[in-house]
Design a protein around this motif. Structure first.
Motif, PDB file in Angstrom:
ATOM      1  N   SER A 106       0.821  -1.210   0.000  1.00  0.00           N
ATOM      2  CA  SER A 106       0.000   0.000   0.000  1.00  0.00           C
ATOM      3  C   SER A 106       0.852   1.257   0.000  1.00  0.00           C
ATOM      4  CB  SER A 106      -0.927   0.000   1.225  1.00  0.00           C
ATOM      5  OG  SER A 106      -2.098  -0.729   0.970  1.00  0.00           O
ATOM      6  N   ALA A 113      -5.775   9.808  -1.996  1.00  0.00           N
ATOM      7  CA  ALA A 113      -7.027   9.135  -1.613  1.00  0.00           C
ATOM      8  C   ALA A 113      -6.782   8.118  -0.499  1.00  0.00           C
ATOM      9  CB  ALA A 113      -7.656   8.456  -2.829  1.00  0.00           C
ATOM     10  N   TRP A 114      -5.642   7.428  -0.574  1.00  0.00           N
ATOM     11  CA  TRP A 114      -5.284   6.461   0.471  1.00  0.00           C
ATOM     12  C   TRP A 114      -5.085   7.180   1.804  1.00  0.00           C
ATOM     13  CZ3 TRP A 114      -0.141   5.594   2.666  1.00  0.00           C
ATOM     14  CH2 TRP A 114      -0.052   4.432   3.449  1.00  0.00           C
ATOM     15  N   ARG A 117      -8.432   8.175   3.243  1.00  0.00           N
ATOM     16  CA  ARG A 117      -9.206   7.077   3.830  1.00  0.00           C
ATOM     17  C   ARG A 117      -8.674   6.723   5.219  1.00  0.00           C
ATOM     18  NH1 ARG A 117     -10.353   0.764   2.024  1.00  0.00           N
ATOM     19  NH2 ARG A 117     -11.716   0.394   3.807  1.00  0.00           N
ATOM     20  N   GLY A 120      -9.779   9.422   7.602  1.00  0.00           N
ATOM     21  CA  GLY A 120     -11.216   9.318   7.856  1.00  0.00           C
ATOM     22  C   GLY A 120     -11.547   8.174   8.800  1.00  0.00           C
ATOM     23  N   ALA A 121     -10.895   7.034   8.587  1.00  0.00           N
ATOM     24  CA  ALA A 121     -11.137   5.879   9.456  1.00  0.00           C
ATOM     25  C   ALA A 121     -10.649   6.139  10.875  1.00  0.00           C
ATOM     26  CB  ALA A 121     -10.447   4.643   8.874  1.00  0.00           C
ATOM     27  N   ASN A 150     -12.524  -1.092   9.612  1.00  0.00           N
ATOM     28  CA  ASN A 150     -12.367  -0.129   8.525  1.00  0.00           C
ATOM     29  C   ASN A 150     -11.003   0.551   8.577  1.00  0.00           C
ATOM     30  OD1 ASN A 150     -14.886  -0.630   7.441  1.00  0.00           O
ATOM     31  ND2 ASN A 150     -15.881   1.075   8.493  1.00  0.00           N
ATOM     32  N   ALA A 154      -8.181   0.219   5.742  1.00  0.00           N
ATOM     33  CA  ALA A 154      -7.673   1.423   5.070  1.00  0.00           C
ATOM     34  C   ALA A 154      -6.159   1.358   4.908  1.00  0.00           C
ATOM     35  CB  ALA A 154      -8.068   2.674   5.856  1.00  0.00           C
ATOM     36  N   ASP A 157      -5.387  -0.511   1.816  1.00  0.00           N
ATOM     37  CA  ASP A 157      -6.289  -0.167   0.712  1.00  0.00           C
ATOM     38  C   ASP A 157      -5.601  -0.127  -0.654  1.00  0.00           C
ATOM     39  OD1 ASP A 157      -8.959   0.698  -0.121  1.00  0.00           O
ATOM     40  OD2 ASP A 157      -7.958   2.574  -0.635  1.00  0.00           O
ATOM     41  N   ARG A 158      -4.294   0.099  -0.694  1.00  0.00           N
ATOM     42  CA  ARG A 158      -3.594   0.151  -1.975  1.00  0.00           C
ATOM     43  C   ARG A 158      -2.797  -1.128  -2.261  1.00  0.00           C
ATOM     44  NH1 ARG A 158      -6.866   3.204  -2.609  1.00  0.00           N
ATOM     45  NH2 ARG A 158      -6.797   5.358  -3.387  1.00  0.00           N
TER      46      ARG A 158
END
Length: 235
Positions: A106, A113-114, A117, A120-121, A150, A154, A157-158
């Motif tokens: 990741s 964007a990663w 996220r 945000g999480a 989540n 995250a 996520d990548r």
């Protein structure tokens, strides 16, 4: 091939829908330990509990057996996968390895964007403190666990390895079952928000060595807490 409707009108349910519902309901009850580890599965009991027929139940149980949540024993039928300390340690070890590989990938593919996220999480975790000790009910625990999952998702996520993520999700579910089993036996649980904040900071700094070290420590502390707790349900 089209699904055959079993009922007419707006409430009709297809064969595929019923099978999916059976799988989802059974899986949820196994992960939440409504169906406890080692429990013998009797079709008549499940038919009465979920209000569905034998065929969708059997299909659902075969899928759950493939995930390791259910065991099919020759001439004996199905039972919920048992729990043990050796199994817990194996899950922890493999979860550490896959999370470390996944987060490294990741970071290699990181973008704005990663980062967003992850932030945000983390924000969602900060808004809902982890229930400690006997605080709260199962709904609070479930909501916190969704936010917790989540956040860790995250971080990966990548990661571009579909198989790694698939196996890692299986391990996460298996570990969640052990945490559910132990919630009622644990004493004062640790406040692990600072651990998640440190993980987020290392991720955003693209510090691979630091985040691997922090992940191993974070997951390892969970294992230590579960292993140190006297729990008759985890022999």
């Amino acid at each position: 091939m089209m699904d055959m409707p079993l009922e007419k009108g707006p409430l009709r349910r297809t064969v595929r829908t019923i099978m999916a519902d059976a799988y989802t309901d059974l899986r949820t009850d196994i992960l939440n330990c409504v169906l406890e580890p080692g429990t013998r599965i009797r079709f008549e009991d499940l038919k009465a509990l979920y209000g569905i027929g034998l065929s969708p139940l059997r299909e659902a149980l075969m899928r759950l057996a493939a995930e390791g949540l259910v065991i099919l024993e020759q001439h004996k039928g199905f039972r919920v996968a048992p729990a043990s300390r050796d199994d817990l340690l194996d899950i922890i070890r493999m979860r550490c390895e896959l999370d470390c590989i996944g987060v490294e990938q990741s970071i290699a593919n990181a973008d704005d964007a990663w980062e967003a996220r992850i932030l945000g999480a983390l924000h969602q975790l900060r808004k809902m403190p982890k229930p400690l000790g006997d605080d709260g009910d199962d709904r609070l625990w479930n909501e916190w666990e969704i936010r917790h999952r989540n956040f860790h998702s995250a971080l990966l996520d990548r990661c571009e390895s579909v198989w790694l993520l698939r196996f890692r999700d299986t391990l996460y579910d298996q570990l969640s079952r052990y945490k559910t089993l132990s919630n009622h036996y644990l004493g004062a649980q640790r406040n692990d928000l600072p651990e998640h904040e440190a993980l987020a900071e290392a991720a955003l700094a693209r510090d691979i060595d630091a985040i691997k070290r922090l992940l191993r420590a974070h997951i390892g502390l969970t294992a230590e807490a579960l292993m140190a707790t006297p729990n008759p349900k985890i022999p």
